[in-house]
Design an enzyme around this catalytic site. Sequence first.
Site, PDB file in Angstrom:
ATOM      1  N   PRO A   2       0.826  -1.208   0.000  1.00  0.00           N
ATOM      2  CA  PRO A   2       0.000   0.000   0.000  1.00  0.00           C
ATOM      3  C   PRO A   2       0.862   1.260   0.000  1.00  0.00           C
ATOM      4  O   PRO A   2       1.923   1.282   0.614  1.00  0.00           O
ATOM      5  CB  PRO A   2      -0.808  -0.104   1.285  1.00  0.00           C
ATOM      6  CG  PRO A   2      -0.104  -1.098   2.128  1.00  0.00           C
ATOM      7  CD  PRO A   2       0.699  -1.981   1.231  1.00  0.00           C
ATOM      8  N   GLU A   3       0.442   2.279  -0.720  1.00  0.00           N
ATOM      9  CA  GLU A   3       1.150   3.559  -0.727  1.00  0.00           C
ATOM     10  C   GLU A   3       0.312   4.593   0.027  1.00  0.00           C
ATOM     11  O   GLU A   3      -0.762   4.295   0.535  1.00  0.00           O
ATOM     12  CB  GLU A   3       1.439   3.984  -2.170  1.00  0.00           C
ATOM     13  CG  GLU A   3       2.401   3.002  -2.854  1.00  0.00           C
ATOM     14  CD  GLU A   3       3.174   3.630  -4.005  1.00  0.00           C
ATOM     15  OE1 GLU A   3       3.366   4.849  -3.995  1.00  0.00           O
ATOM     16  OE2 GLU A   3       3.588   2.879  -4.904  1.00  0.00           O
TER      17      GLU A   3
END
Length: 289
Positions: A2-3
């Site tokens: 995830p960013e």
Amino acid sequence: MPELPEVEVVRRGLERWVAGRTVESVEVLHPRAVRRHPGGGADFAARLRGETLGVPQRRGKYLWLPLAGRDLAVLGHLGMSGQLLVQPEDAPDEKHLRIRVRFGDGAGTELRFVDQRTFGGLSLHETAADGADALPDVIAHIARDPLDPLFDEAAYHLALRAKRTTVKRALLDQSLISGVGNIYADEALWRAKLHYERPTAHLTRPRSAELLGHVRDVMNAALAVGGTSFDSLYVNVNGESGYFDRSLDAYGREDEPCRRCGAPIRRRPWMNRSSYFCPRCQRPPRVPS
Ligand SMILES: [Zn+2]
């Protein structure tokens, strides 16, 4: 992985569904999920019992739940596959449920940490006692992220010029700027028409300001899409930026035509990952660094 935008969507979901609730009990179902907590699972559960969760905070990809009125916070590591879910208490357990937090306030929901690969987890840390922005001690070195109103652009530019590095490395350097991962770095570089190997020493102030603007735009675009998915009870984040995939311009588009010039997008190995770029719009530097 995830960013920033995915983590921010989770943070907003948690703010809506768990902020202000008092922990009744904690169940640790797998020791690996609390391996970053020095006292282990039993200590983690005992210390959280009776505490009230404050407004969830984020810096870069790091997410934490401050404990109200205490200089302590629960740091969430999502790792590759970690999910924080708010589920009805009577919903069947997920196959990879690792930690359960019950509230006992009659709202009928509980917080679950689910992680197939168990690279992620939860841990309790001390924080600096200076308000809501107080960081857990273990992430005190993480720089502000580009969506943070207090991000210092002038200092960032000076650090870029001083650092003998290349532009994509600098974007991923969490001590300079946090929250930019491989996907959004490639997207912002494509928008800025910059090759990932460009040396930062020659980046002018207007050019680095333009690049930062593209980083913010690409993250805000992802947030605008993801922001619609947190409206439900199900707070979720998974290993890829799933909901944003269709609007990516460079990342994951090897051999597909550049949306600007039509040249096929190239993929090159880069620091155990890949860099996607348009060979026509993003010319490599003349002297390889
Ligand atoms: Zn192009």
